[in-house]
Design a protein around this motif. Structure first.
Motif: not given
Length: 204
Positions: A72-94
């Motif tokens: 949000g501080e980078l001014r990324i819209r909420p609908r664009a943040r959701i897929p980014v967080l989903l990718l991070v949350a589903s990464a095998p290492t994470v």
């Protein structure tokens, strides 16, 4: 000793190295069971192992929350943040870090919080001294987490050096042209005393 502690509820005799002497008939019976059937009779939430895994999931969730605000501080819209967080949350290492009994999941949270503090400092909404708290949390969880905090500290120092050089250039221009307006923003707020404090954090 560790084997004895881990199998303290063992009702059978033990080998010389501490391993339980599980009867052959019980081993043969377990071989025919599925993973779901084995897990059904294992300790539940009251188990220390389960509790530590739940703690890893909590660190995972805290990291995603911090990343949400950082994006949000980078001014990324909420609908664009959701897929980014989903990718991070589903990464095998994470997922591995969050589901195993170790402090690796804390590294994701420490890094996300450090990024959030640095981004908010850029716009004058956070103090670099907050990194002291993050550094303390890093030391209490896993020492290698300080790498992320150190990166944030180095970035702040780099920006401070840029601001100092810009101030010198403004003074030289003012002598030949006209007085420049007073600088504003986080770089102007960061005094030499603050930078020395941040350096102390890095030294710790």
């Amino acid at each position: 000793d560790q084997m004895t502690d881990w199998t303290s509820q063992n009702p059978y005799e033990r080998f010389a190295d501490g391993r339980p002497k599980v009867p052959d008939w019980l081993i043969d019976r377990a071989r025919g069971l599925s993973a779901e059937e084995v897990l059904a009779v294992l300790p539940g939430v009251g188990s220390p192992v389960t509790g530590v895994r739940l703690m890893g999931a909590a660190w995972h969730g805290a990291a995603l929350i911090a990343m949400w605000y950082a994006l949000g501080e980078l001014r990324i819209r909420p609908r664009a943040r959701i897929p980014v967080l989903l990718l991070v949350a589903s990464a095998p290492t994470v997922l591995h870090a969050a589901g195993t009994v170790n402090p690796d999941a804390t590294g994701i949270t420490i890094g996300a919080v450090t990024l959030l503090i640095v981004l908010r400092w850029e716009v004058g909404r956070a103090s670099p001294w907050l990194l002291t708290i993050v550094a303390a949390a890093a030391m209490l969880t896993k020492a290698t987490n300080l790498i992320g905090v150190g990166a944030g500290v180095l970035y702040i120092i780099f920006r401070w050096v840029q601001a100092r050089r810009g101030a010198v250039a403004d003074v030289e221009d003012a002598e030949t042209v006209a007085p420049a307006p007073a600088s504003s923003g986080p770089n102007a707020r960061l005094s030499t005393r603050s930078v020395l404090g941040v350096l102390a954090i890095a030294a710790l």
